[in-house]
Design a protein around this motif. Sequence first.
Motif, PDB file in Angstrom:
ATOM      1  N   GLN A   1       0.798  -1.230   0.000  1.00  0.00           N
ATOM      2  CA  GLN A   1       0.000   0.000   0.000  1.00  0.00           C
ATOM      3  C   GLN A   1       0.835   1.287   0.000  1.00  0.00           C
ATOM      4  O   GLN A   1       0.466   2.277   0.617  1.00  0.00           O
ATOM      5  CB  GLN A   1      -0.959   0.031   1.201  1.00  0.00           C
ATOM      6  CG  GLN A   1      -1.936  -1.125   1.214  1.00  0.00           C
ATOM      7  CD  GLN A   1      -2.630  -1.267   2.555  1.00  0.00           C
ATOM      8  OE1 GLN A   1      -2.867  -0.300   3.243  1.00  0.00           O
ATOM      9  NE2 GLN A   1      -2.965  -2.485   2.922  1.00  0.00           N
ATOM     10  N   THR A   2       1.990   1.271  -0.654  1.00  0.00           N
ATOM     11  CA  THR A   2       2.812   2.486  -0.637  1.00  0.00           C
ATOM     12  C   THR A   2       2.451   3.450  -1.763  1.00  0.00           C
ATOM     13  O   THR A   2       2.790   4.611  -1.706  1.00  0.00           O
ATOM     14  CB  THR A   2       4.309   2.156  -0.744  1.00  0.00           C
ATOM     15  OG1 THR A   2       4.509   1.292  -1.852  1.00  0.00           O
ATOM     16  CG2 THR A   2       4.823   1.515   0.515  1.00  0.00           C
ATOM     17  N   THR A   3       1.785   2.956  -2.814  1.00  0.00           N
ATOM     18  CA  THR A   3       1.421   3.848  -3.915  1.00  0.00           C
ATOM     19  C   THR A   3       0.064   4.464  -3.614  1.00  0.00           C
ATOM     20  O   THR A   3      -0.920   3.772  -3.572  1.00  0.00           O
ATOM     21  CB  THR A   3       1.350   3.076  -5.250  1.00  0.00           C
ATOM     22  OG1 THR A   3       2.590   2.415  -5.449  1.00  0.00           O
ATOM     23  CG2 THR A   3       1.089   4.012  -6.412  1.00  0.00           C
ATOM     24  N   ARG A   4       0.030   5.757  -3.422  1.00  0.00           N
ATOM     25  CA  ARG A   4      -1.241   6.414  -3.087  1.00  0.00           C
ATOM     26  C   ARG A   4      -1.841   7.127  -4.283  1.00  0.00           C
ATOM     27  O   ARG A   4      -3.026   7.012  -4.551  1.00  0.00           O
ATOM     28  CB  ARG A   4      -1.019   7.419  -1.956  1.00  0.00           C
ATOM     29  CG  ARG A   4      -0.737   6.757  -0.628  1.00  0.00           C
ATOM     30  CD  ARG A   4      -0.472   7.803   0.413  1.00  0.00           C
ATOM     31  NE  ARG A   4      -0.149   7.205   1.704  1.00  0.00           N
ATOM     32  CZ  ARG A   4       0.346   7.882   2.719  1.00  0.00           C
ATOM     33  NH1 ARG A   4       0.583   9.168   2.595  1.00  0.00           N
ATOM     34  NH2 ARG A   4       0.599   7.286   3.859  1.00  0.00           N
ATOM     35  N   ALA A   5      -1.049   7.889  -4.966  1.00  0.00           N
ATOM     36  CA  ALA A   5      -1.598   8.675  -6.073  1.00  0.00           C
ATOM     37  C   ALA A   5      -1.615   7.836  -7.341  1.00  0.00           C
ATOM     38  O   ALA A   5      -0.876   6.873  -7.465  1.00  0.00           O
ATOM     39  CB  ALA A   5      -0.746   9.919  -6.288  1.00  0.00           C
ATOM     40  N   ARG A   6      -2.494   8.213  -8.275  1.00  0.00           N
ATOM     41  CA  ARG A   6      -2.516   7.500  -9.547  1.00  0.00           C
ATOM     42  C   ARG A   6      -1.362   8.006 -10.392  1.00  0.00           C
ATOM     43  O   ARG A   6      -1.519   8.873 -11.243  1.00  0.00           O
ATOM     44  CB  ARG A   6      -3.842   7.733 -10.258  1.00  0.00           C
ATOM     45  CG  ARG A   6      -4.821   6.607 -10.023  1.00  0.00           C
ATOM     46  CD  ARG A   6      -6.090   6.846 -10.772  1.00  0.00           C
ATOM     47  NE  ARG A   6      -6.971   7.736 -10.052  1.00  0.00           N
ATOM     48  CZ  ARG A   6      -8.105   8.192 -10.562  1.00  0.00           C
ATOM     49  NH1 ARG A   6      -8.463   7.873 -11.772  1.00  0.00           N
ATOM     50  NH2 ARG A   6      -8.878   8.986  -9.863  1.00  0.00           N
ATOM     51  N   ILE A   7      -0.182   7.500 -10.139  1.00  0.00           N
ATOM     52  CA  ILE A   7       1.012   7.952 -10.845  1.00  0.00           C
ATOM     53  C   ILE A   7       1.003   7.377 -12.251  1.00  0.00           C
ATOM     54  O   ILE A   7       0.829   6.182 -12.439  1.00  0.00           O
ATOM     55  CB  ILE A   7       2.281   7.502 -10.097  1.00  0.00           C
ATOM     56  CG1 ILE A   7       2.319   8.154  -8.721  1.00  0.00           C
ATOM     57  CG2 ILE A   7       3.525   7.838 -10.901  1.00  0.00           C
ATOM     58  CD1 ILE A   7       3.451   7.663  -7.862  1.00  0.00           C
ATOM     59  N   ARG A   8       1.226   8.236 -13.217  1.00  0.00           N
ATOM     60  CA  ARG A   8       1.287   7.762 -14.597  1.00  0.00           C
ATOM     61  C   ARG A   8       2.732   7.796 -15.070  1.00  0.00           C
ATOM     62  O   ARG A   8       3.423   8.783 -14.897  1.00  0.00           O
ATOM     63  CB  ARG A   8       0.433   8.662 -15.483  1.00  0.00           C
ATOM     64  CG  ARG A   8      -1.048   8.591 -15.170  1.00  0.00           C
ATOM     65  CD  ARG A   8      -1.784   9.607 -16.018  1.00  0.00           C
ATOM     66  NE  ARG A   8      -3.217   9.516 -15.779  1.00  0.00           N
ATOM     67  CZ  ARG A   8      -3.855  10.207 -14.839  1.00  0.00           C
ATOM     68  NH1 ARG A   8      -3.191  11.015 -14.050  1.00  0.00           N
ATOM     69  NH2 ARG A   8      -5.151  10.091 -14.700  1.00  0.00           N
ATOM     70  N   GLY A   9       3.139   6.721 -15.667  1.00  0.00           N
ATOM     71  CA  GLY A   9       4.437   6.682 -16.328  1.00  0.00           C
ATOM     72  C   GLY A   9       4.179   6.601 -17.815  1.00  0.00           C
ATOM     73  O   GLY A   9       3.184   6.021 -18.237  1.00  0.00           O
ATOM     74  N   ILE A  10       5.051   7.164 -18.610  1.00  0.00           N
ATOM     75  CA  ILE A  10       4.838   7.197 -20.048  1.00  0.00           C
ATOM     76  C   ILE A  10       5.959   6.423 -20.737  1.00  0.00           C
ATOM     77  O   ILE A  10       7.135   6.708 -20.531  1.00  0.00           O
ATOM     78  CB  ILE A  10       4.807   8.654 -20.555  1.00  0.00           C
ATOM     79  CG1 ILE A  10       3.672   9.416 -19.860  1.00  0.00           C
ATOM     80  CG2 ILE A  10       4.637   8.700 -22.072  1.00  0.00           C
ATOM     81  CD1 ILE A  10       3.834  10.909 -19.914  1.00  0.00           C
ATOM     82  N   ALA A  11       5.569   5.434 -21.518  1.00  0.00           N
ATOM     83  CA  ALA A  11       6.559   4.627 -22.236  1.00  0.00           C
ATOM     84  C   ALA A  11       6.320   4.769 -23.737  1.00  0.00           C
ATOM     85  O   ALA A  11       5.177   4.808 -24.190  1.00  0.00           O
ATOM     86  CB  ALA A  11       6.451   3.161 -21.828  1.00  0.00           C
ATOM     87  N   MET A  12       7.406   4.853 -24.487  1.00  0.00           N
ATOM     88  CA  MET A  12       7.295   4.886 -25.942  1.00  0.00           C
ATOM     89  C   MET A  12       7.597   3.487 -26.473  1.00  0.00           C
ATOM     90  O   MET A  12       8.570   2.853 -26.089  1.00  0.00           O
ATOM     91  CB  MET A  12       8.291   5.891 -26.532  1.00  0.00           C
ATOM     92  CG  MET A  12       8.105   7.324 -26.059  1.00  0.00           C
ATOM     93  SD  MET A  12       6.426   7.962 -26.295  1.00  0.00           S
ATOM     94  CE  MET A  12       6.212   7.739 -28.070  1.00  0.00           C
ATOM     95  N   GLU A  13       6.720   3.013 -27.352  1.00  0.00           N
ATOM     96  CA  GLU A  13       6.924   1.715 -27.981  1.00  0.00           C
ATOM     97  C   GLU A  13       6.696   1.909 -29.467  1.00  0.00           C
ATOM     98  O   GLU A  13       5.549   1.919 -29.943  1.00  0.00           O
ATOM     99  CB  GLU A  13       5.954   0.681 -27.390  1.00  0.00           C
ATOM    100  CG  GLU A  13       6.022  -0.699 -28.023  1.00  0.00           C
ATOM    101  CD  GLU A  13       7.393  -1.372 -27.863  1.00  0.00           C
ATOM    102  OE1 GLU A  13       7.747  -2.171 -28.749  1.00  0.00           O
ATOM    103  OE2 GLU A  13       8.101  -1.110 -26.880  1.00  0.00           O
ATOM    104  N   GLY A  14       7.803   2.104 -30.217  1.00  0.00           N
ATOM    105  CA  GLY A  14       7.665   2.424 -31.635  1.00  0.00           C
ATOM    106  C   GLY A  14       6.953   3.755 -31.767  1.00  0.00           C
ATOM    107  O   GLY A  14       7.340   4.752 -31.167  1.00  0.00           O
TER     108      GLY A  14
END
Length: 307
Positions: free
Chosen positions: A43-56
């Motif tokens: 339960q350490t992740t509280r906020a809806r953190i978005r990560g952005i990945a590029m795939e092609g």
Amino acid sequence: MAEAEGKTRAGFVALIGEPNAGKSTLLNRMVGAKVSIVTHKVQTTRARIRGIAMEGAAQIVFVDTPGLFRPRRRLDRAMVAAAWGGAADADIVVLLVEAHRGLTPGVEAILAALKERIGEGQRVALAINKIDRVKAEALLALSAELNEAYPFEKTFMISAERGHGVEDLKTWLGEELPEGPWFYPEDQIADLPLRMIAAEITREKLTLRLHEELPYQLTVETERWEDKPDGSVRIDQLVYVARDGHKGIVLGHKGDTIKAVGQAARAELAEFLGRPVHLFLQVKVRPNWLEEKERYSEMGLDFKDGD
């Protein structure tokens, strides 16, 4: 650039699962940078953190939802509501299940909730994580059992920690997202404000240093952010705790705990930002912070009770 050719894809992918299933580790590996905090505590992740990945030519925007668990307090309910909200809004949902734990009561509850909360036509894939911990026969049996319990579109066998199978999952996501323009510039890895990422990094260090219940009774806010003429940054943060006794624990003997936390957080912030950081931490007692609307807004959560 691929975007100019009009053949780009972009969409949101929600990673869901029980606490400690490996969602943050998977997100960080896909994005290639440490965006979501990773600790051994649940339960350490509280906020809806978005990560952005590029795939092609595809931009995959990950929604790293809080782990799904049975909520008891208002904060718990807000975290679970955020997780399901993130899943409902996503183009594709990926359920992470730990290979060595299998079909636990928690996973069963998530599968039941998926049937209730996720709309018809919502695309859901299964990722069985930590595959290095079990034998191949057990993996195949677990995959069959899970696919019988829910009609997953595709199943992936992965080790988020070691990287096995992660590229296959990432490639599939990139191919399956809707066609359309990218949401973010190519070089942007997270949409959380830097002040919030800085607070999360310090909270991670506190979580690693402290034990038992205390990490869930504290929060960190970045109060001040000052870019200096020499290229460095001064960051002032407040650590809110619920009780006087907690303040002493966070400070430690002669301030050694908060000093160690500050050093670790500063080093990671400097690496993350790519410039020198001057970090100043102050611990304050706020008995009702768990019931204050502003604290929830800071964490990107909705204050109203989740159902």
